[in-house]
Scaffold this active site. Structure first.
Site, short mmCIF file in Angstrom:
data_model
loop_
_atom_site.label_atom_id
_atom_site.label_comp_id
_atom_site.label_asym_id
_atom_site.label_seq_id
_atom_site.Cartn_x
_atom_site.Cartn_y
_atom_site.Cartn_z
N ASP A 66 30.51 56.81 23.75
CA ASP A 66 29.57 57.26 22.81
C ASP A 66 28.13 57.58 22.43
O ASP A 66 27.20 56.12 22.53
CB ASP A 66 29.76 56.48 21.11
CG ASP A 66 29.49 57.16 20.05
OD1 ASP A 66 28.87 58.45 19.74
OD2 ASP A 66 29.66 56.68 18.71
N LYS B 134 21.67 56.70 19.64
CA LYS B 134 21.73 55.93 19.49
C LYS B 134 20.48 54.60 19.54
O LYS B 134 20.36 54.70 20.56
CB LYS B 134 22.65 54.80 19.66
CG LYS B 134 24.62 55.03 18.88
CD LYS B 134 25.01 54.30 19.92
CE LYS B 134 26.98 55.04 19.00
NZ LYS B 134 27.11 54.24 17.75
N ARG C 277 35.47 59.83 12.92
CA ARG C 277 36.33 60.29 12.24
C ARG C 277 37.17 61.07 12.50
O ARG C 277 38.11 62.28 12.25
CB ARG C 277 35.43 60.06 11.03
CG ARG C 277 34.80 60.84 10.72
CD ARG C 277 33.51 59.69 9.60
NE ARG C 277 33.06 58.86 9.98
CZ ARG C 277 32.77 58.13 9.15
NH1 ARG C 277 31.98 58.29 8.18
NH2 ARG C 277 32.11 56.86 8.86
#
EC number: 3.4.11.1
Length: 520
Positions: A293, A300, A377
């Site tokens: 991710d 990030k 999600r």
């Protein structure tokens, strides 16, 4: 396996196996490398002649002509938790004796698991090939079975070291462990076998988490899942869906996350059916499977973002597949289990989803993407719809979903979210038996206001306040009201920073929960 970036391939290793034997013998008679005695602070009480009052310590000390009492005093061993001392004393059948501090008492699975880890530690330090473990205080009859299971599990997991990516790695020397004073017979042997099966499932989960993203791509994760099914082909079937098949199922939410990566998505579906008898309950275990991710366009960045650790963002899938491996060994009757993982990467490219995009999940609901780093999600949304379509009675999903849950609960426990009190009781009880820590969090429906969109049915993140709760409320939109559902946010306990390793958290609880729902 194809060549990877950096030409890295893991060394092929099998989990280190240990032979466990339950015995009821006098500790003085035991012969081997190291005798480990679990000692509470009360066990060290001495009489007026500076002799141990505890029967086991007194017997060993008498056999050693008082040397045990003398040396333990010199070493300032008081029995406090985590304290240990290893002594090499002549006169016993064992080459060494180790005293492990247990604090005031030892009774919970967590305490016995910790004792097992301590046995592993002293065995490794002394390079022992054989060990025995006994408690100075006797174990109550009603807790012997659960205690022996937790103890064995602690030893197996305590010995685990992942050397697959090291040019040189050393295997543990310990091969045989005698467990004294916990009873003998078929029930004890069954519990020891169960502990081993679950522990090797945990180790499989740890190895998946530890595998770097240049090795463990979505395709390789799917291969590992298929291997589990083929190993236990008498009870498992596997169905791995490719991108085109996912498009046919209208999994727009999942595929949007996968769109930027050169590594295509693989949707994993394993099914366990018992070898004999009818099925009374159908369960689904759904694990988040982001093999890496980056955060996408909301990349990030900055201190504390831990982008270098984002290989562990598939920790939920590791728990699910580790549980599958254990269940393949245990073969619980009367229960059908679906293991579901929407595996992909969240990367950055010209084909990737952008902040502001509107995507459509497989149940027809639309989502405005206001943060590409809230991607887990989105993959779970379609996985949960798929799980409901399998006709299951209960679903538990696991995900390294939010930093908010880590802020709330730290790194030792996971948060659980469910509208079902019954399911909460079931899973919490399973976690207590397994020694994993869960804490029930609120599903505050009023927080859904933060998830409303002006152009779609919902946004995918509601901001910092109550972030783990709004994430769970988002997932709830993709679960049928007819199905009992729980979400486990395991972002905290997925990784052990001290050991620089995945923990395999969730495997033991899932197996316990499946067992409880079986007819065994």
């Amino acid at each position: 396996m194809a060549h990877t970036l950096g030409l890295t391939q893991p060394n092929s290793t099998e989990p280190h196996k240990i032979s466990f034997t339950a015995k009821e013998i006098d500790v003085i008679e035991w012969k081997g490398d190291i005798l480990v005695v679990g000692v509470t602070e009360k066990d060290l009480a001495k009489d007026g002649n500076s002799k141990f009052e505890n029967p086991i310590l007194s017997k060993v000390d008498a056999h050693l002509s008082g040397l045990l009492a003398q040396v333990s005093s010199e070493e300032d061993f008081t029995g406090k938790p985590g304290q240990s001392t290893v002594l090499r004393l002549p006169g016993l059948g064992s080459k060494r004796i180790a005293l492990i501090g247990l604090g005031q008492s030892v009774s919970s699975p967590v305490a016995f698991h910790s004792l097992g880890e301590a046995v592993a530690t002293v065995s490794k330090a002394s390079q022992s090939t054989s060990a025995a473990i006994v408690l100075a205080s006797s174990v109550s009859d009603e807790s012997k079975l659960s205690s022996v299971s937790a103890l064995a599990s602690g030893i197996v997991l305590g010995l685990f070291e992942d050397g697959r990516y090291k040019s040189e790695s050393k295997k543990p020397s310990l091969k045989a462990v005698d467990i004294i004073g916990f009873g003998t017979g078929a029930e004890v042997e069954k519990k020891l076998k169960y502990a081993e099966d679950v522990s090797y499932g945990v180790i499989f989960g740890r190895e998946l988490i530890n595998s770097p993203a240049n090795v463990l791509t979505p395709a390789v994760l799917a291969e590992e899942a298929a291997k589990v099914a083929s190993t236990y082909s008498d009870v498992f079937t596997a169905n791995i869906l490719n991108e085109e098949q996912c498009k046919e199922l209208k999994m727009g939410s999942y595929l949007a996350v996968a769109a930027a990566s050169a590594n295509p998505p693989h949707f994993i579906h394993l099914v366990y059916k018992p070898p004999n008898g009818s099925v009374k309950t159908k369960l689904a275990l759904v694990g988040k499977g982001l093999t890496f991710d980056s955060g996408g366009y909301n990349i990030k960045t900055g201190p504390g973002c831990s982008i270098e650790l984002m290989k562990f963002d598939m920790g939920g899938s590791a728990a699910v597949l580790g549980a599958a491996k254990a269940i393949g060994e245990i073969k619980p009757p009367g229960v059908e289990v679906h293991f579901i993982v929407a595996a992909c990467e969240n990367m950055i490219s010209g084909t990737g989803m952008r902040p502001g995009d509107v995507i459509t999940a497989s149940n027809g609901k639309t989502i405005e993407v206001n943060n590409t780093d809230a991607e887990g999600r989105l993959t779970l949304a379609d996985a949960l719809v798929y799980a409901c379509n399998q006709g299951v009675d209960k679903i538990v999903d696991l995900a390294t979903l939010t930093g908010a849950c880590v802020i709330a609960l730290g790194t030792s426990m996971a948060g659980i979210y469910t509208p079902s009190d019954e399911l909460a009781k079931e899973v919490i009880a399973a976690s207590e038996r397994s020694g994993e820590k869960l804490w029930r969090m609120p599903l505050e429906e009023s927080y859904w206001e933060m998830m409303k969109s002006g152009v779609a049915d919902m946004v995918n993140t509601g901001g910092r306040a109550g972030g783990s709760i709004t994430a769970a409320l988002f997932l709830k939109q993709f679960v049928s009201e007819k199905v009992q559902w729980m979400h486990i946010d395991m972002a905290g306990p997925v990784w052990n920073e001290k050991k620089k390793s995945g923990t395999g958290f969730g495997v033991a609880t899932l197996v316990e929960w499946v067992q409880k729902n079986s007819s065994s």
